[in-house]
Design a protein around this motif. Structure first.
Motif, short mmCIF file in Angstrom:
data_model
loop_
_atom_site.label_atom_id
_atom_site.label_comp_id
_atom_site.label_asym_id
_atom_site.label_seq_id
_atom_site.Cartn_x
_atom_site.Cartn_y
_atom_site.Cartn_z
N GLY A 78 30.33 45.51 -6.31
CA GLY A 78 30.64 45.26 -4.91
C GLY A 78 30.38 43.81 -4.54
O GLY A 78 31.25 43.13 -3.96
N GLU A 79 29.20 43.32 -4.86
CA GLU A 79 28.86 41.92 -4.55
C GLU A 79 29.70 40.96 -5.39
O GLU A 79 30.12 39.90 -4.90
N CYS A 80 29.95 41.33 -6.64
CA CYS A 80 30.77 40.48 -7.50
C CYS A 80 32.16 40.27 -6.89
O CYS A 80 32.64 39.13 -6.80
N TYR A 81 32.79 41.35 -6.46
CA TYR A 81 34.13 41.23 -5.89
C TYR A 81 34.11 40.43 -4.60
O TYR A 81 34.94 39.52 -4.41
N SER A 82 33.20 40.75 -3.69
CA SER A 82 33.21 40.10 -2.37
C SER A 82 32.93 38.60 -2.48
O SER A 82 33.62 37.79 -1.84
N ARG A 83 31.96 38.23 -3.30
CA ARG A 83 31.64 36.81 -3.44
C ARG A 83 32.75 36.04 -4.17
O ARG A 83 33.08 34.90 -3.81
N THR A 84 33.34 36.69 -5.17
CA THR A 84 34.43 36.02 -5.90
C THR A 84 35.66 35.88 -5.03
O THR A 84 36.29 34.81 -4.99
N ARG A 85 36.00 36.91 -4.28
CA ARG A 85 37.15 36.85 -3.39
C ARG A 85 36.95 35.78 -2.31
O ARG A 85 37.87 35.01 -1.99
N THR A 86 35.73 35.66 -1.76
CA THR A 86 35.44 34.63 -0.75
C THR A 86 35.63 33.24 -1.34
O THR A 86 36.21 32.34 -0.71
N ALA A 87 35.14 33.03 -2.56
CA ALA A 87 35.28 31.73 -3.22
C ALA A 87 36.75 31.41 -3.47
O ALA A 87 37.20 30.26 -3.28
N LEU A 88 37.53 32.40 -3.87
CA LEU A 88 38.95 32.16 -4.19
C LEU A 88 39.77 31.91 -2.93
O LEU A 88 40.76 31.17 -2.97
N ASN A 89 39.37 32.51 -1.82
CA ASN A 89 40.11 32.32 -0.57
C ASN A 89 40.06 30.87 -0.09
O ASN A 89 40.91 30.44 0.70
N ALA A 90 39.07 30.12 -0.56
CA ALA A 90 38.93 28.72 -0.15
C ALA A 90 39.81 27.78 -0.96
O ALA A 90 39.88 26.58 -0.66
N LEU A 91 40.49 28.29 -1.97
CA LEU A 91 41.30 27.44 -2.85
C LEU A 91 42.71 27.26 -2.30
O LEU A 91 43.22 28.07 -1.53
N ASP A 92 43.36 26.18 -2.75
CA ASP A 92 44.72 25.87 -2.30
C ASP A 92 45.76 26.30 -3.33
O ASP A 92 46.80 25.65 -3.50
N CYS A 93 45.48 27.39 -4.03
CA CYS A 93 46.42 27.88 -5.04
C CYS A 93 46.40 29.40 -5.04
O CYS A 93 45.52 30.02 -4.43
#
Length: 310
Positions: free
Chosen positions: A18-33
């Protein structure tokens, strides 16, 4: 538009997913790709499979691969790379020891340096035992002394690789992969990124002492012939010792300064020494033959049971 995949091997990670997905998704949402997460379920026996299926159902950018059984961490990473079609891929563990919040910085460094790979170097490790730190330190430095390839020290599988390295990786046929070593062997431009490895958020290590020893042995056998050279040197040394003892006994008989019949202790010592050298040599050669036996069987590295969102 560029695309980045995060490859996450999982084995019994129900408490961390659960934490792995949420933290990874948050980090990826900040990318420009464009981004995606590829979870590889390595035959988990807990509820990992059900959790991953739920994540894939609610997020089309989550891809899931289920193995038919547990094949190991390295085959899971290999599978993720071979099933990735992105321009960039980041490999990280599900236990959050490799912080996903670093992904934007790692990608930015790769773009700035025009690097093909960014390997993450641990400056320190939180909550690691002294034994684990000492053995890891010994392992990486021993591998560099024994191998024909120079490996970065204090690195794991946490790294970024580009399409060029992924294409070359797919050409590698061996099953007993030491992936961080293979990526170093591939070459191209590889740049370090320094970070503090965090404590795992849940669960226990998937590399107990037995698996650590097997992992280290595979790495050594696949990247070095020096163990064979060492035992050959021991064989020559044993022969020299044997010749010296033979000359000593013969001259002693001629000139009367030795009595071979009284040398029971030395005889036993020499016999044990030679026997040990022979057994060591046979054992090392046997390990290499075992590697050859595994490779010529040409079995698949892993078997996929099911894929989702591919």
């Amino acid at each position: 538009m560029e695309k980045l995949s995060v490859i996450i091997p999982c084995f019994n990670e129900e408490a961390a997913l659960g934490e792995c997905y949420s933290r990874t998704r948050t980090a990826l949402n900040a990318l420009d790709c464009a981004t995606e997460i590829i979870f590889v379920n390595d035959g988990s026996t807990d509820s990992t499979r059900a959790i991953l299926d739920e994540l894939a159902a609610k997020d089309n950018n989550v891809k899931v691969i289920h193995f038919s059984r547990n094949f190991g961490h390295q085959p899971a990473v290999s599978c993720g790379i071979k099933n990735c079609d992105a321009d960039w891929a980041i490999v990280m563990d599900a236990d959050m020891q490799d912080p996903p919040e670093l992904i934007p910085d790692i990608l930015n460094l790769a773009r700035t340096e025009h690097a093909n790979s960014i390997y993450c170097v641990r400056t320190s490790r939180e909550e690691e035992s002294r034994f684990k730190l000492l053995t890891a330190n010994w392992f990486y430095r021993t591998m560099n002394r024994m191998s024909e390839v120079e490996f970065p020290l204090d690195t794991g599988d946490f790294r970024l690789i580009d399409r060029k390295i992924m294409n070359e990786f797919k050409r590698l046929k061996e099953n007993g992969k030491y992936i961080r070593g293979l990526i170093s062997w591939i070459g191209f431009k590889q740049v370090p990124f320094y970070y503090v490895r965090k404590a795992r958020v849940a669960g226990t290590t998937k590399y107990p002492l037995r698996k650590m020893m097997k992992f280290a042995t595979n790495a050594l056998l696949y990247f070095s012939k020096k163990p064979l050279q060492i035992v050959m040197g021991l064989g020559f040394f044993a022969i020299i010792i044997g010749l010296i003892l033979a000359i000593w006994v013969i001259l002693g008989k001629i000139y009367g300064f030795s009595n071979a019949e009284l040398g029971w202790t030395s005889t036993i010592t020499v016999t044990v020494f030679f026997g040990g050298v022979q057994l060591l040599t046979i054992g090392v050669v046997g390990q290499y033959i075992g590697v050859l036996f595994d490779e010529i069987k040409d079995r698949p590295e892993y078997i996929i049971d099911e894929k989702r969102n591919f």
